[in-house]
Design an enzyme around this catalytic site. Structure first.
Site, mmCIF file in Angstrom:
data_model
loop_
_atom_site.group_PDB
_atom_site.id
_atom_site.type_symbol
_atom_site.label_atom_id
_atom_site.label_comp_id
_atom_site.label_asym_id
_atom_site.label_seq_id
_atom_site.Cartn_x
_atom_site.Cartn_y
_atom_site.Cartn_z
ATOM 1 N N SER A 188 0.852 -1.356 0.047
ATOM 2 C CA SER A 188 -0.097 -0.184 -0.143
ATOM 3 C C SER A 188 0.918 1.186 -0.069
ATOM 4 O O SER A 188 2.089 1.459 0.490
ATOM 5 C CB SER A 188 -0.915 -0.082 1.373
ATOM 6 N N TYR B 246 -2.285 -0.978 10.796
ATOM 7 C CA TYR B 246 -2.268 -1.237 9.140
ATOM 8 C C TYR B 246 -1.066 -0.899 8.710
ATOM 9 O O TYR B 246 -0.443 -1.816 7.810
ATOM 10 C CB TYR B 246 -3.532 -0.800 8.698
#
Ligand code: NAD
Ligand code: MG
Length: 304
Positions: free
Chosen positions: A196, A209
Site C-alpha cells: 500500500s 495497518y
C-alpha cells in the site's frame, strides 16, 4: 444508488484519467467488515464489462486471496480472461460476492475454484495451498492480497485483538501461505503481494495497518532475493486509495469516504479495474526481469 460509473471501453482505449471514473463527493455508506461490493455507491468497476484478454497467462494456475471483491476480484477477472485457471480465497461470509467471481471466471472459459476460509488460521493457510494445488493441478501464480484495515483515531482505541487480527491477516498469512506454496513453485512462477501507499505515507488513524504494509514490502524484497536462484519472482503492488469494500466497512471513517481519493493528484479513487493490468504484468513472463520490486498505482501520490 447513483449511476455515476460510466460504461467503460476496453482497458487499452485512450481516455482522460481525470474523468474516466467517478470523483468525490461520495455518499456515506457504512457497512460491516468484511463488506460487500453490492453496498457500494457508486458501484466499483472490476473490469467485468471491459477487460479484454490477449492470452498473456495462457495455461497458468493462479491463487488469489481476497479474490471475491475489490482488487482481488479485478485481478481474478483479468487472469481468467488472459487464459489462467483461478482459485480464490475469501471469508465464508463473502460467499455471494465470491460466487459472482466464480461465474465470471467460468464465463471466460477457465476453471474456477472457491476456497473459503480464515487467513488468520495457520492450519487453514497450509490447507489452502494444498487444496489450490490439488484443484488447479499445480500453482504458477500466488497473489497474497487478502487484507484487514480498521481505522482508529487513537492508539488508545486499538485493542490487542485488533492489532493481532491485522497482523495475522496482513503479515502472518503472507508468511504461512508463501512458505506452504514454495515447494510447489517452478521456475517462471510469480508471487505478487499487495502492499500500500501506507507503507511509505502512513495515516495517523491506521497505526496498526500501515506498518503491516511496510512489512509486506520488506518481506517481498527479502524473499525475492532468497528465491531468485530458483527462478521464482516476488514483487509487490502498492495501491493508493481504491474504491473497494475494505474502505467503507471500517477501513476509513465515513467522512473520509465522502472525499475519498480527493487527496491524489488525479483527484479521485482508483477503480479495481485500473490496477488489474499491473497484476497481469507481474504474473506474466513480460515482467521476467522484475523481482523484489514495488509497483505503485496511487493516482499520483508519491511512494517516497
Ligand atoms: P476488499 O475488501 O475487496 O478485499 C479484501 C479482502 O480481504 C476481503 O474481500 C476478504 O476476502 C479478505 N480478508 C480479510 N480478512 C480475511 C481473513 N481473516 N481471512 C480471509 N480473507 C480475509 O478490499 P481491497 O481494497 O480490494 O483489498 C485488497 C488488498 O488491497 C488488501 O491487502 C488491502 O490492504 C490492499 N489495499 C487496498 C487499498 C484501498 O484503498 N482499497 C489501498 C492499498 C492497499
Ligand atoms: Mg470481500
Amino acid at each position: 444508488m447513483s449511476d455515476q460509473t460510466p460504461k467503460q471501453p476496453n482497458q487499452s482505449t485512450m481516455q482522460n484519467p481525470l474523468t474516466q471514473y467517478p470523483q468525490p463527493p461520495f455518499p456515506k455508506q457504512p457497512q460491516n467488515a468484511p463488506g460487500t461490493v453490492h453496498k457500494m455507491d457508486p458501484q466499483p468497476d472490476h473490469g467485468e464489462a471491459s477487460y479484454q484478454g490477449s492470452g498473456r497467462l495462457t495455461g497458468r494456475k493462479a491463487l488469489i486471496t481476497g479474490g471475491d471483491s475489490g482488487i482481488g476480484r479485478a485481478a481474478a477477472i483479468a487472469y481468467a480472461r488472459e487464459g489462467a485457471d483461478v482459485a480464490i480465497n475469501y471469508l465464508p461470509a463473502e460467499e455471494s460476492d465470491a460466487q459472482e467471481v466464480i461465474a465470471l471466471i467460468e464465463a471466460a472459459g477457465r476453471k474456477a475454484v472457491a476456497l473459503p476460509g480464515d487467513l488468520t488460521d495457520e492450519a487453514f493457510c497450509q490447507q489452502l495451498i494444498q487444496d489450490a494445488v490439488r484443484e488447479l493441478g499445480g500453482l504458477d501464480i500466488l497473489v497474497n492480497n487478502g487484507g484487514k484495515q480498521t481505522a482508529q483515531d487513537s492508539i488508545a482505541d486499538i485493542t490487542t485483538e485488533q492489532f493481532d487480527a491485522t497482523y495475522k491477516t496482513n503479515v502472518y498469512a503472507l508468511f504461512w501461505i508463501s512458505k506452504a506454496a514454495m515447494p510447489h513453485l517452478k521456475p517462471g512462477a510469480s508471487i505478487i503481494n499487495t502492499s500500500s501507499i501506507q507503507a511509505r505515507q502512513p495515516s495517523k488513524n491506521l497505526l496498526d495497518y500501515a506498518p503491516t504494509k511496510a512489512a509486506i514490502v520488506a518481506f517481498t524484497q527479502a524473499l525475492a532475493q532468497q528465491v531468485a536462484a530458483q527462478g521464482i519472482r516476488v514483487n509487490a503492488v502498492a495501491p493508493g486509495p481504491f474504491w473497494t469494500p475494505l474502505q467503507p466497512s471500517g477501513g476509513q471513517p465515513q467522512e473520509t469516504i465522502q472525499t475519498f481519493g480527493s487527496e491524489t493528484p488525479l483527484g479521485r479513487p482508483g477503480q479495481p479495474a485500473e490496477i488489474a493490468p499491473l497484476y497481469v504484468f507481474l504474473a506474466s513472463q513480460e515482467s521476467s526481469y522484475s523481482t523484489g520490486a514495488v509497483f505503485a498505482s496511487t493516482g499520483g501520490m508519491l511512494m517516497v
